[in-house]
Design an enzyme around this catalytic site. Structure first.
Site, PDB file in Angstrom:
ATOM      1  N   GLU A   1      -7.565   2.657  -5.491  1.00 14.02           N
ATOM      2  CA  GLU A   1      -8.138   2.923  -6.817  1.00 14.02           C
ATOM      3  C   GLU A   1      -9.590   2.481  -6.911  1.00 14.02           C
ATOM      4  O   GLU A   1     -10.290   2.815  -7.870  1.00 14.02           O
ATOM      5  CB  GLU A   1      -7.269   2.236  -7.889  1.00 14.02           C
ATOM      6  CG  GLU A   1      -5.944   2.946  -8.051  1.00 14.02           C
ATOM      7  CD  GLU A   1      -4.814   2.082  -8.573  1.00 14.02           C
ATOM      8  OE1 GLU A   1      -5.078   1.001  -9.126  1.00 14.02           O
ATOM      9  OE2 GLU A   1      -3.646   2.501  -8.408  1.00 14.02           O
TER      10      GLU A   1
ATOM     11  N   ASN B   1       0.024  -6.921  -7.992  1.00  8.06           N
ATOM     12  CA  ASN B   1      -1.293  -6.426  -8.402  1.00  8.06           C
ATOM     13  C   ASN B   1      -1.158  -5.903  -9.829  1.00  8.06           C
ATOM     14  O   ASN B   1      -0.608  -4.838 -10.052  1.00  8.06           O
ATOM     15  CB  ASN B   1      -1.723  -5.305  -7.435  1.00  8.06           C
ATOM     16  CG  ASN B   1      -3.023  -4.642  -7.848  1.00  8.06           C
ATOM     17  OD1 ASN B   1      -3.726  -5.125  -8.746  1.00  8.06           O
ATOM     18  ND2 ASN B   1      -3.357  -3.541  -7.195  1.00  8.06           N
ATOM     19  N   TRP B   2      -1.648  -6.705 -10.779  1.00  5.69           N
ATOM     20  CA  TRP B   2      -1.458  -6.349 -12.191  1.00  5.69           C
ATOM     21  C   TRP B   2      -2.379  -5.216 -12.638  1.00  5.69           C
ATOM     22  O   TRP B   2      -2.221  -4.682 -13.716  1.00  5.69           O
ATOM     23  CB  TRP B   2      -1.697  -7.568 -13.084  1.00  5.69           C
ATOM     24  CG  TRP B   2      -0.708  -8.687 -12.906  1.00  5.69           C
ATOM     25  CD1 TRP B   2       0.361  -8.722 -12.043  1.00  5.69           C
ATOM     26  CD2 TRP B   2      -0.689  -9.930 -13.621  1.00  5.69           C
ATOM     27  NE1 TRP B   2       1.037  -9.909 -12.181  1.00  5.69           N
ATOM     28  CE2 TRP B   2       0.414 -10.674 -13.136  1.00  5.69           C
ATOM     29  CE3 TRP B   2      -1.494 -10.499 -14.607  1.00  5.69           C
ATOM     30  CZ2 TRP B   2       0.721 -11.946 -13.621  1.00  5.69           C
ATOM     31  CZ3 TRP B   2      -1.188 -11.757 -15.091  1.00  5.69           C
ATOM     32  CH2 TRP B   2      -0.092 -12.471 -14.600  1.00  5.69           C
ATOM     33  N   LYS B   3      -3.383  -4.906 -11.824  1.00  9.15           N
ATOM     34  CA  LYS B   3      -4.363  -3.847 -12.165  1.00  9.15           C
ATOM     35  C   LYS B   3      -4.961  -4.115 -13.563  1.00  9.15           C
ATOM     36  O   LYS B   3      -5.178  -5.270 -13.905  1.00  9.15           O
ATOM     37  CB  LYS B   3      -3.700  -2.474 -12.056  1.00  9.15           C
ATOM     38  CG  LYS B   3      -3.028  -2.281 -10.691  1.00  9.15           C
ATOM     39  CD  LYS B   3      -2.594  -0.878 -10.427  1.00  9.15           C
ATOM     40  CE  LYS B   3      -1.943  -0.788  -9.051  1.00  9.15           C
ATOM     41  NZ  LYS B   3      -1.549   0.549  -8.689  1.00  9.15           N
TER      42      LYS B   3
ATOM     43  N   HIS C   1      -8.680  -1.440  -2.350  1.00 11.16           N
ATOM     44  CA  HIS C   1      -7.547  -0.714  -2.948  1.00 11.16           C
ATOM     45  C   HIS C   1      -7.964   0.739  -3.168  1.00 11.16           C
ATOM     46  O   HIS C   1      -9.111   1.016  -3.502  1.00 11.16           O
ATOM     47  CB  HIS C   1      -7.144  -1.367  -4.274  1.00 11.16           C
ATOM     48  CG  HIS C   1      -5.841  -0.846  -4.788  1.00 11.16           C
ATOM     49  ND1 HIS C   1      -5.741   0.383  -5.393  1.00 11.16           N
ATOM     50  CD2 HIS C   1      -4.594  -1.368  -4.757  1.00 11.16           C
ATOM     51  CE1 HIS C   1      -4.463   0.592  -5.716  1.00 11.16           C
ATOM     52  NE2 HIS C   1      -3.756  -0.455  -5.345  1.00 11.16           N
TER      53      HIS C   1
ATOM     54  N   SER D   1       5.076   2.052  -5.042  1.00  7.87           N
ATOM     55  CA  SER D   1       6.370   2.209  -5.744  1.00  7.87           C
ATOM     56  C   SER D   1       7.464   1.309  -5.173  1.00  7.87           C
ATOM     57  O   SER D   1       8.624   1.715  -5.085  1.00  7.87           O
ATOM     58  CB  SER D   1       6.797   3.678  -5.750  1.00  7.87           C
ATOM     59  OG  SER D   1       5.841   4.464  -6.452  1.00  7.87           O
TER      60      SER D   1
ATOM     61  N   GLU E   1      -0.803   1.170   2.036  1.00  9.78           N
ATOM     62  CA  GLU E   1      -0.477   1.775   0.751  1.00  9.78           C
ATOM     63  C   GLU E   1      -0.785   3.265   0.790  1.00  9.78           C
ATOM     64  O   GLU E   1      -1.934   3.669   0.509  1.00  9.78           O
ATOM     65  CB  GLU E   1      -1.292   1.120  -0.361  1.00  9.78           C
ATOM     66  CG  GLU E   1      -1.010  -0.354  -0.539  1.00  9.78           C
ATOM     67  CD  GLU E   1      -1.216  -0.796  -1.980  1.00  9.78           C
ATOM     68  OE1 GLU E   1      -0.304  -1.380  -2.538  1.00  9.78           O
ATOM     69  OE2 GLU E   1      -2.283  -0.505  -2.540  1.00  9.78           O
TER      70      GLU E   1
ATOM     71  N   GLY F   1       2.184   4.236  -7.734  1.00  5.97           N
ATOM     72  CA  GLY F   1       2.402   4.518  -9.156  1.00  5.97           C
ATOM     73  C   GLY F   1       3.082   5.848  -9.423  1.00  5.97           C
ATOM     74  O   GLY F   1       3.103   6.323 -10.555  1.00  5.97           O
TER      75      GLY F   1
ATOM     76  N   GLY G   1       2.692  -3.057  -7.638  1.00  9.25           N
ATOM     77  CA  GLY G   1       1.945  -2.755  -8.857  1.00  9.25           C
ATOM     78  C   GLY G   1       2.862  -2.817 -10.072  1.00  9.25           C
ATOM     79  O   GLY G   1       3.163  -3.885 -10.597  1.00  9.25           O
TER      80      GLY G   1
HETATM   81  P1  PGA Z   1       2.776   0.605  -7.531  1.00 10.25           P
HETATM   82  O1  PGA Z   1       1.298   0.128  -7.090  1.00 10.25           O
HETATM   83  O2  PGA Z   1       3.737  -0.456  -7.061  1.00 10.25           O
HETATM   84  O3  PGA Z   1       2.716   0.713  -9.024  1.00 10.25           O
HETATM   85  O4  PGA Z   1       3.026   1.909  -6.856  1.00 10.25           O
HETATM   86  C1  PGA Z   1       1.087  -0.491  -5.842  1.00 10.25           C
HETATM   87  C2  PGA Z   1      -0.378  -0.806  -5.670  1.00 10.25           C
HETATM   88  O5  PGA Z   1      -1.226  -0.004  -6.081  1.00 10.25           O
HETATM   89  O6  PGA Z   1      -0.728  -1.860  -5.103  1.00 10.25           O
END
Ligand code: PGA
Length: 272
Positions: free
Chosen positions: A100, A10-12, A98, A230, A185, A191, A251
């Site tokens: 976010e 997931n490149w966000k 997600h 993470s 998640e 993150g 991510g």
């Molecule tokens: P992260 O993000 O690996 O940077 O913790 C995971 C995600 O939000 O899918």
């Protein structure tokens, strides 16, 4: 039942078209045999078409996913993307719900003011609505669930996750339910560098599978459940070695080809 591991990046809100092209080119050049691992990348909307075209031209098995979708058809929805637009770019997957986008960050970045956050506010209901339209399309949803740190501290993890899963899958066609990918998640692990330990991640992923089994046993056996939060090369093997963890939604570590490829290799090792 054997489930092929699925590692999705997931490149966000990262990667311009040239940057994303370079990343995917480097991933394709990692010529290892990764069977039976399925690999996907979820670029930002601006790069979907270019990355989709690149994957097609190179004959790559890497799947393309989008980070969200608004609806089906067409209409006066400024700034939004529809399912036909994603299909047109070559997408096979779309991330839904997600954290976010659920507007329930553990920590809110300084630049994200609350009115803007409210605009993102996906809810259990909107995630279910999106899942139901996605399941009537060629796309497959990757539906994210997970508790915040406050919910975990209050001992509500199981209730929150169970109700998010039940709400997201409500009324979906049972014939295709096993194709859905669920991603556990924990919001506090995204993150932050703080990973959920593998025994706890397994416990919650098992709870998710049991929740799906109460709806449909065959779907629960077939469904891939990813862990996200993470995930890195050095913790991937332990997480992916758990019986109910069938992949990872990655991510930060998906933004460097070598790091992402190492996670994919860990999935191959644990797949046996
Ligand atoms: P992260 O993000 O690996 O940077 O913790 C995971 C995600 O939000 O899918």
């Amino acid at each position: 039942m054997a489930r092929n591991p699925f590692i999705a990046g997931n490149w966000k809100m990262n990667m311009t078209v040239p940057e994303g092209t370079a990343l995917v080119t480097a991933l394709i050049e990692e010529k290892d045999d990764i069977t039976p691992v399925e690999v996907g990348v979820c670029p930002p909307a601006t790069a979907l078409y270019a990355i989709g075209k690149l994957l097609q031209e190179k004959g790559s098995a890497i799947k393309l996913g989008a980070q969200d979708v608004f609806g089906d058809g067409t209409g006066a929805f400024t700034g939004m993307l529809s399912i036909p637009m994603l299909v047109d770019c070559g997408c096979q997957y779309v991330i839904l719900g997600h954290s976010e986008r659920r507007g329930r960050f553990g920590t809110t970045p300084d630049w994200l003011t609350s009115p803007l956050q409210a605009l993102f506010a996906d809810s259990n209901e909107s995630v279910n609505l999106k899942a139901s339209i996605v399941m009537r399309s060629p796309l497959t949803p990757i539906i994210c669930v997970g508790e915040t740190i406050d919910e975990r501290k209050a001992g509500k993890t199981d209730d929150v996750v169970r109700s998010q899963v039940e709400a997201a899958l409500q009324g979906l066609d049972k014939g295709r339910l096993g194709e859905v990918v669920l991603a556990y998640e924990p919001v506090w692990a995204i993150g932050t560098g703080e990973t959920c330990d593998s025994a706890e991640a397994q416990r919650v992923c098992q709870l998710i599978r049991n929740t799906v089994a109460a709806i449909d046993t065959a779907a629960a056996g077939a469904m891939r459940i990813q862990y996200g939060g993470s995930v890195k090369a050095d913790n991937a093997e332990e997480l992916l070695g758990q019986p109910d963890i069938d992949g990872a939604l990655v991510g930060g570590a998906s933004l460097k080809a070598a790091d992402f490829a190492a996670i994919v290799r860990a999935a191959k090792v644990t797949a046996g």
